[in-house]
Design a protein around this motif. Structure first.
Motif, PDB file in Angstrom:
ATOM      1  N   GLU A  67      56.758  -2.906  67.116  1.00  0.00           N
ATOM      2  CA  GLU A  67      55.489  -2.261  66.774  1.00  0.00           C
ATOM      3  C   GLU A  67      54.519  -2.176  67.944  1.00  0.00           C
ATOM      4  O   GLU A  67      53.751  -1.236  68.040  1.00  0.00           O
ATOM      5  CB  GLU A  67      54.837  -2.994  65.601  1.00  0.00           C
ATOM      6  N   HIS A  68      54.557  -3.192  68.804  1.00  0.00           N
ATOM      7  CA  HIS A  68      53.608  -3.227  69.916  1.00  0.00           C
ATOM      8  C   HIS A  68      54.348  -3.505  71.224  1.00  0.00           C
ATOM      9  O   HIS A  68      54.824  -4.614  71.454  1.00  0.00           O
ATOM     10  CB  HIS A  68      52.545  -4.307  69.700  1.00  0.00           C
ATOM     11  N   ASN A  83      51.343   5.416  72.128  1.00  0.00           N
ATOM     12  CA  ASN A  83      50.045   5.347  71.464  1.00  0.00           C
ATOM     13  C   ASN A  83      48.930   5.678  72.448  1.00  0.00           C
ATOM     14  O   ASN A  83      48.013   6.410  72.127  1.00  0.00           O
ATOM     15  CB  ASN A  83      49.802   3.948  70.886  1.00  0.00           C
ATOM     16  N   ASN A  93      61.364   2.418  68.177  1.00  0.00           N
ATOM     17  CA  ASN A  93      62.217   2.316  67.001  1.00  0.00           C
ATOM     18  C   ASN A  93      63.666   2.401  67.457  1.00  0.00           C
ATOM     19  O   ASN A  93      64.020   3.299  68.218  1.00  0.00           O
ATOM     20  CB  ASN A  93      61.910   3.442  66.017  1.00  0.00           C
ATOM     21  N   GLU A 137      55.099   2.305  70.369  1.00  0.00           N
ATOM     22  CA  GLU A 137      55.989   1.736  69.367  1.00  0.00           C
ATOM     23  C   GLU A 137      57.389   2.202  69.736  1.00  0.00           C
ATOM     24  O   GLU A 137      57.571   3.337  70.167  1.00  0.00           O
ATOM     25  CB  GLU A 137      55.613   2.253  67.981  1.00  0.00           C
ATOM     26  N   THR A 191      62.015  -2.128  64.560  1.00  0.00           N
ATOM     27  CA  THR A 191      60.843  -1.530  65.195  1.00  0.00           C
ATOM     28  C   THR A 191      60.163  -2.573  66.060  1.00  0.00           C
ATOM     29  O   THR A 191      59.969  -3.713  65.633  1.00  0.00           O
ATOM     30  CB  THR A 191      59.848  -1.029  64.121  1.00  0.00           C
TER      31      THR A 191
END
Length: 171
Positions: A140-141, A107, A128, A126, A138
Motif C-alpha cells: 500500500e505504501h 500517488n 500490486n 502503491e 498489495t
C-alpha cells in the motif's frame, strides 16, 4: 528532508573530489533559466516512465540499466540495509522471480533539479502483485528516492532508497 540532506551531502562530497577529464562545468539551479530546468525535468520524467515500465515487465536486466554500476553506487533497501549495485540487483531479482505480475500506481512524484547534472526524484506509490503461486498482494505504501547524475551525457541513478510497508494479502 533526510533525502535532501543526503543529496546535498553527496553533492558536496562530489564537489571535493578531483574533477574527471570528461566532467563539464556544473550549473547550479539558481543560474539556470526556467526553460533549462523544465527540459531537465522532462528528461527525468521520461526516464522514470521508462524505468517503471521495465519494473512492471519484471525485467531486472533492463531495470538495472537506469543505475550506475560503480563502487560509489549506494542503495538503501526497504529493510533498512545498505547495498551496492549488485546487492540491489540481487534483491530485486529475487523479488521479481516470485512474481507473475506487478503494477505500480504512483500517488505523488517530485522532480527536484539541483544542478544541470544532478536531480533528485522522489516518489510514493502503491504496488500490486500477483505471485507465481496465484496469491495477490498489495504494497500500500512504497516511497523512494533516486539521485540522478548526468554521466557522459546520460542520466544514471547513483543513489537509490526505498521504503515500503509490509505487503497486504488481497482476498
Amino acid at each position: 528532508m533526510l533525502a535532501v540532506v543526503t543529496a546535498l551531502f553527496l553533492f558536496a562530497a562530489g564537489c571535493n573530489a578531483p574533477a574527471k577529464e570528461t566532467d563539464a562545468k556544473t550549473t547550479v539551479v539558481s543560474a539556470m533559466t526556467p526553460e533549462q530546468k523544465q527540459a531537465i525535468e522532462q528528461e527525468i520524467s521520461g526516464l522514470i516512465k521508462e524505468f517503471f515500465q521495465q519494473v512492471e515487465k519484471l525485467d531486472i536486466e533492463r531495470c538495472m540499466t537506469y543505475f550506475e554500476n560503480t563502487p560509489d553506487f549506494q542503495a538503501v533497501n526497504p529493510d533498512g540495509t545498505l547495498g551496492d549495485y549488485d546487492a540491489l540487483k540481487k534483491l530485486n531479482a529475487d523479488g521479481f522471480s516470485q512474481m507473475k505480475t506487478l503494477s505500480a500506481v504512483p500517488n505523488k512524484e517530485v522532480i527536484r533539479v539541483l544542478t544541470d547534472s544532478l536531480v533528485l526524484y522522489t516518489f510514493s506509490m502503491e504496488q500490486n502483485a500477483t505471485l507465481k503461486t496465484g496469491q495477490k498482494i498489495t504494497f500500500e505504501h512504497v516511497a523512494g528516492t533516486m539521485l540522478f547524475t548526468k554521466i557522459n551525457g546520460a542520466w544514471k541513478a547513483t543513489f537509490y532508497q526505498e521504503s515500503a510497508s509490509a505487503p497486504v494479502p488481497v482476498k
